[in-house]
Design a protein around this motif. Structure first.
Motif, PDB file in Angstrom:
ATOM      1  N   THR A 200      21.579   8.092  37.184  1.00  0.00           N
ATOM      2  CA  THR A 200      22.661   8.987  37.600  1.00  0.00           C
ATOM      3  C   THR A 200      24.014   8.307  37.536  1.00  0.00           C
ATOM      4  OG1 THR A 200      21.135  10.192  39.059  1.00  0.00           O
ATOM      5  CG2 THR A 200      23.487  10.466  39.463  1.00  0.00           C
TER       6      THR A 200
ATOM      7  N   TRP B 186      29.014   8.434  35.391  1.00  0.00           N
ATOM      8  CA  TRP B 186      30.346   7.849  35.571  1.00  0.00           C
ATOM      9  C   TRP B 186      30.603   6.719  34.558  1.00  0.00           C
ATOM     10  CZ3 TRP B 186      27.459   9.482  39.737  1.00  0.00           C
ATOM     11  CH2 TRP B 186      28.058  10.388  40.628  1.00  0.00           C
TER      12      TRP B 186
ATOM     13  N   TRP C 279      21.464  12.832  41.935  1.00  0.00           N
ATOM     14  CA  TRP C 279      21.417  13.359  40.572  1.00  0.00           C
ATOM     15  C   TRP C 279      22.174  14.677  40.473  1.00  0.00           C
ATOM     16  CZ3 TRP C 279      19.825  12.437  35.593  1.00  0.00           C
ATOM     17  CH2 TRP C 279      19.638  13.545  34.772  1.00  0.00           C
TER      18      TRP C 279
ATOM     19  N   GLY D 155      25.769  13.920  40.580  1.00  0.00           N
ATOM     20  CA  GLY D 155      26.185  13.277  39.342  1.00  0.00           C
ATOM     21  C   GLY D 155      26.347  14.275  38.208  1.00  0.00           C
TER      22      GLY D 155
ATOM     23  N   LYS E  28      29.673  15.679  37.673  1.00  0.00           N
ATOM     24  CA  LYS E  28      30.684  14.768  37.136  1.00  0.00           C
ATOM     25  C   LYS E  28      30.500  14.496  35.654  1.00  0.00           C
ATOM     26  CE  LYS E  28      32.233  14.381  41.293  1.00  0.00           C
ATOM     27  NZ  LYS E  28      33.520  15.035  41.669  1.00  0.00           N
ATOM     28  N   TYR E  29      29.475  15.088  35.057  1.00  0.00           N
ATOM     29  CA  TYR E  29      29.200  14.818  33.645  1.00  0.00           C
ATOM     30  C   TYR E  29      30.301  15.398  32.766  1.00  0.00           C
ATOM     31  CZ  TYR E  29      27.188  15.337  28.994  1.00  0.00           C
ATOM     32  OH  TYR E  29      26.983  15.313  27.642  1.00  0.00           O
TER      33      TYR E  29
END
Length: 282
Positions: free
Chosen positions: A187, A191, A270, A273, A276-277
């Motif tokens: 995950t 970033w 996850w 995350g 933020k992809y």
């Protein structure tokens, strides 16, 4: 009254139907992946043999040292073999079912993650069966060392037959713990994109360290391997009870709760995350 009953029944059906559909599709994807890998049977069996040979050779190096010096801080060769095999089998279960979690970086770098996002299933469910691995070599190696260790300790009267089903439970909870660590590490890639070096530390190095008794390490390192990267819960902690009778059977409940807790945290991480992809094309 009938209307309320029908409404409740409909809600219950809607709750479980998608889950059943996901499982059916998941199994279908696994079967497709296995069929694809078995198109080259010679490569598959040769690779499996080499994987088993390399893993067994690795343990033989440890066994030679133990045979020479007798034990490591009171842990004999069979006990260390048990730790080694439980870690190997737990990792094999994890990597058989969720191997692509470990290889998420290539999806992030190549942009293939975008393709997973366009599919009608949750990304993680779509990702898990991609390139499903049977890992026959790892199963053979882990099973051989496990059987050898258990037989040796049974012959000496150290453990009884109950250690076998207990160990199978430990392998399953260990797989959940290793998956949780792997998923949390992957995950971070949302970033950083590149995560292979981090995985070397959180998965490979930590798992290798846990093949030996944690009592060998300084307190700060043993604590990290128990509470931060909980690989010590995979094999060392349950081995203290199964092999040595320390603590009590309640340790299985603690390990199970820990596995479920770490899994829940990694899934939430996850999910966060994913928000933020950013696509490689964005």
């Amino acid at each position: 009254m009938n209307t309320e009953t029908e409404t409740h029944s409909s809600q219950k059906h809607n709750t479980f139907y998608p889950l059943r559909t996901y499982l059916e599709l998941y199994v279908l994807l696994i079967r497709t992946s296995i069929k694809s890998s078995m198109q080259y049977k010679l490569n598959f069996f040769l690779g499996s043999f080499l994987a088993a040979f390399i893993q067994i050779a690795e343990f033989l190096m440890i066994a030679i040292v133990l045979h020479r010096f007798g034990a490591i801080q009171g842990w004999n060769i069979y006990e260390v073999g048990y730790l080694f095999s439980i870690m190997t089998l737990s990792k094999t279960v994890y990597r058989s079912i969720a191997n692509e979690v470990h290889h998420l970086e290539k999806y992030l770098v190549s942009g293939d993650m975008d393709q997973l996002l366009t599919r009608p299933l949750p990304v993680l469910i779509t990702l898990l069966p991609q390139r499903f691995r049977i890992m026959l070599g790892e199963w053979l190696q882990g099973g051989f060392v496990f059987g050898w260790s258990i037989h040796g300790m049974m012959s000496s009267g150290q453990i009884g037959w109950i250690a076998v089903p207990q160990s199978l439970l430990v392998v399953l909870t260990g797989a959940v713990l290793l998956f949780s660590i792997g998923l949390a590490t992957a995950t971070i890639g949302f970033w950083t994109t590149r995560i292979s070096e981090l995985q070397t530390f959180t998965e490979d190095a930590a798992g290798t360290a846990a093949r030996f008794p944690l009592s060998l390490y300084p307190n700060w390192l043993a604590g990290m391997l128990l509470f931060v990267l909980p690989v010590g819960l995979v094999n060392y902690v349950p081995a203290l009870y199964i092999l040595r009778g320390e603590w009590g059977a309640w340790i299985f409940l603690i390990i199970l709760l820990a596995a479920m807790g770490f899994l829940a945290l990694s899934l939430r991480f996850w999910k966060f995350g994913m928000t933020k992809y950013q696509s490689t094309g964005s």
